[in-house]
Enzyme design. Sequence first.
Site, PDB file in Angstrom:
ATOM      1  N   GLY A  12       0.807  -1.324   0.024  1.00  0.00           N
ATOM      2  CA  GLY A  12      -0.025  -0.136  -0.179  1.00  0.00           C
ATOM      3  C   GLY A  12       0.775   1.220   0.006  1.00  0.00           C
ATOM      4  O   GLY A  12       2.118   1.222   0.108  1.00  0.00           O
ATOM      5  N   SER A  40      -1.816  -9.736  -3.715  1.00  0.00           N
ATOM      6  CA  SER A  40      -0.510  -9.448  -3.991  1.00  0.00           C
ATOM      7  C   SER A  40       0.568 -10.412  -3.878  1.00  0.00           C
ATOM      8  O   SER A  40       1.682 -10.151  -3.888  1.00  0.00           O
ATOM      9  CB  SER A  40      -0.183  -8.224  -3.249  1.00  0.00           C
ATOM     10  OG  SER A  40      -1.163  -7.115  -3.485  1.00  0.00           O
ATOM     11  N   CYS A 129      -2.959   9.746  10.969  1.00  0.00           N
ATOM     12  CA  CYS A 129      -1.863  10.966  10.627  1.00  0.00           C
ATOM     13  C   CYS A 129      -2.201  12.106  10.976  1.00  0.00           C
ATOM     14  O   CYS A 129      -1.162  12.931  10.788  1.00  0.00           O
ATOM     15  CB  CYS A 129      -1.789  10.444   9.023  1.00  0.00           C
ATOM     16  SG  CYS A 129      -3.345  10.470   8.075  1.00  0.00           S
ATOM     17  N   GLN A 156      -5.769  18.495   4.458  1.00  0.00           N
ATOM     18  CA  GLN A 156      -5.297  16.747   4.370  1.00  0.00           C
ATOM     19  C   GLN A 156      -5.041  16.812   3.117  1.00  0.00           C
ATOM     20  O   GLN A 156      -5.861  16.931   2.040  1.00  0.00           O
ATOM     21  CB  GLN A 156      -6.325  16.017   4.963  1.00  0.00           C
ATOM     22  CG  GLN A 156      -6.443  15.850   6.588  1.00  0.00           C
ATOM     23  CD  GLN A 156      -7.079  15.258   7.272  1.00  0.00           C
ATOM     24  OE1 GLN A 156      -7.845  15.652   8.215  1.00  0.00           O
ATOM     25  NE2 GLN A 156      -7.234  14.148   7.018  1.00  0.00           N
ATOM     26  N   SER A 159      -2.944  11.695  -0.271  1.00  0.00           N
ATOM     27  CA  SER A 159      -2.436  10.429   0.034  1.00  0.00           C
ATOM     28  C   SER A 159      -3.099   9.639   1.123  1.00  0.00           C
ATOM     29  O   SER A 159      -2.821   8.421   1.292  1.00  0.00           O
ATOM     30  CB  SER A 159      -1.170  10.369  -0.205  1.00  0.00           C
ATOM     31  OG  SER A 159      -0.551  11.325   0.989  1.00  0.00           O
ATOM     32  N   HIS A 258       0.094  16.550   5.409  1.00  0.00           N
ATOM     33  CA  HIS A 258      -0.928  17.158   6.032  1.00  0.00           C
ATOM     34  C   HIS A 258      -0.445  18.586   6.561  1.00  0.00           C
ATOM     35  O   HIS A 258       0.662  18.555   7.157  1.00  0.00           O
ATOM     36  CB  HIS A 258      -1.664  16.214   7.114  1.00  0.00           C
ATOM     37  CG  HIS A 258      -2.242  15.220   6.534  1.00  0.00           C
ATOM     38  ND1 HIS A 258      -2.548  14.917   5.358  1.00  0.00           N
ATOM     39  CD2 HIS A 258      -2.848  14.072   7.224  1.00  0.00           C
ATOM     40  CE1 HIS A 258      -3.427  13.753   5.083  1.00  0.00           C
ATOM     41  NE2 HIS A 258      -3.517  13.169   6.562  1.00  0.00           N
TER      42      HIS A 258
HETATM   43  C1  2RA Z   1      -6.718  10.499   5.839  1.00  0.00           C
HETATM   44  N1  2RA Z   1      -5.933  10.488   8.032  1.00  0.00           N
HETATM   45  O1  2RA Z   1      -5.935  11.651   5.600  1.00  0.00           O
HETATM   46  C2  2RA Z   1      -6.774   9.790   7.036  1.00  0.00           C
HETATM   47  C3  2RA Z   1      -5.835   8.579   6.912  1.00  0.00           C
HETATM   48  N2  2RA Z   1      -6.393   7.645   7.928  1.00  0.00           N
HETATM   49  O2  2RA Z   1      -7.556  10.351   5.191  1.00  0.00           O
END
Ligand code: 2RA
Length: 351
Positions: A12, A40, A129, A156, A159, A258
Amino acid sequence: SRPTLALIGATGAVGTVMRELVSTREDIWGEIRLVASARSAGKVLQVRGEDVVVQALAPEVFDGVDIAIFDVPDEVSAEWVPIAAERGAIAIDKSGTFRMEPDVPLVVPEVNPLDARDRPRNIISTPNCTTLSMMAAIGALHAEYTLKELVVASYQAVSGAGVAGPARLYDEIEALAGDRSVGQAAGDVRKALANKLDADSPFPAPIAFNVVPWAGSYKDGGWASEELKLRNESRKILGIPDLKVSATCVRVPVITTHSLAVHARFEREITVADAHRILEAAPTVVLMDDPANGVWPTPVDVVGTDPTYIGRIRQAVDFPNTLDMFVCGDNLRKGAALNAAEIAELVATEL
Ligand code: 2RA
């Protein structure tokens, strides 16, 4: 002998960064096993400059594994993390499944490394994240000035939604490129995209030429899951059960990294100079705060690097003991793979 590491979800978006990190950081590992879904299995991927064949997820892949890092969907973690732990591996899990369980530590090595030692289920969770992208910086300020409230707006990157996120943004930009009239009338971006792309997107609205005030799944009260994660996880990591947190999570057309606008109230007065002193001394934080000379962090300058970047630090004019700041962190590195790798390295020193 050196510990055996298994990477579950090796193919991933985060798994790819994970393979790069274990190939470039200090090599403390014996065998490194790559594991993914049956789809995979059999693929050959490079780790530490060597070819490794991806194995399909099965109970036996955990035999002899000391540490297993999972980056897989919540339901896959729910099923397989306990199997890995039962088979003797310490499971480091990136999913949301176990993060808020009281007997599972939620660890950011700069902030609460000791929590990693207390893991009765042999499971350690690593945060979402969005939370992680600010935590090294906020944790450093909290350690000296005691945090009371956080109001956060996130920006955000695509990705965060996995490999499909960047694929969609590139497709949309390509579909819109060249038409200098688009983006000037309500609905024209949607129409142009509908003519050229299929409707199947990881985002609930066009992401090119747009910002989307939604990330994650729908929760009671109209909250998005990402916003509640930021609240609950910040409380647990910082060890402040009654921390007041309110967040609005927004997806923006950035590939990776982010950003968060953070409004933080502390127990006592804190000046910009105080914050600079603390953040300059924090080993994994980079202070970029010279606005008179146009110095502040942006995703395009941060992507692909490890630290948490912070700038635009201001003492709030109308709110006592409060700073406003802008934080950026690579959501695939510190936001995901790097934090998991750091937890694994921390735990490996005990083995
Ligand atoms: C997002 N924080 O940015 C989430 C991923 N788990 O979509």
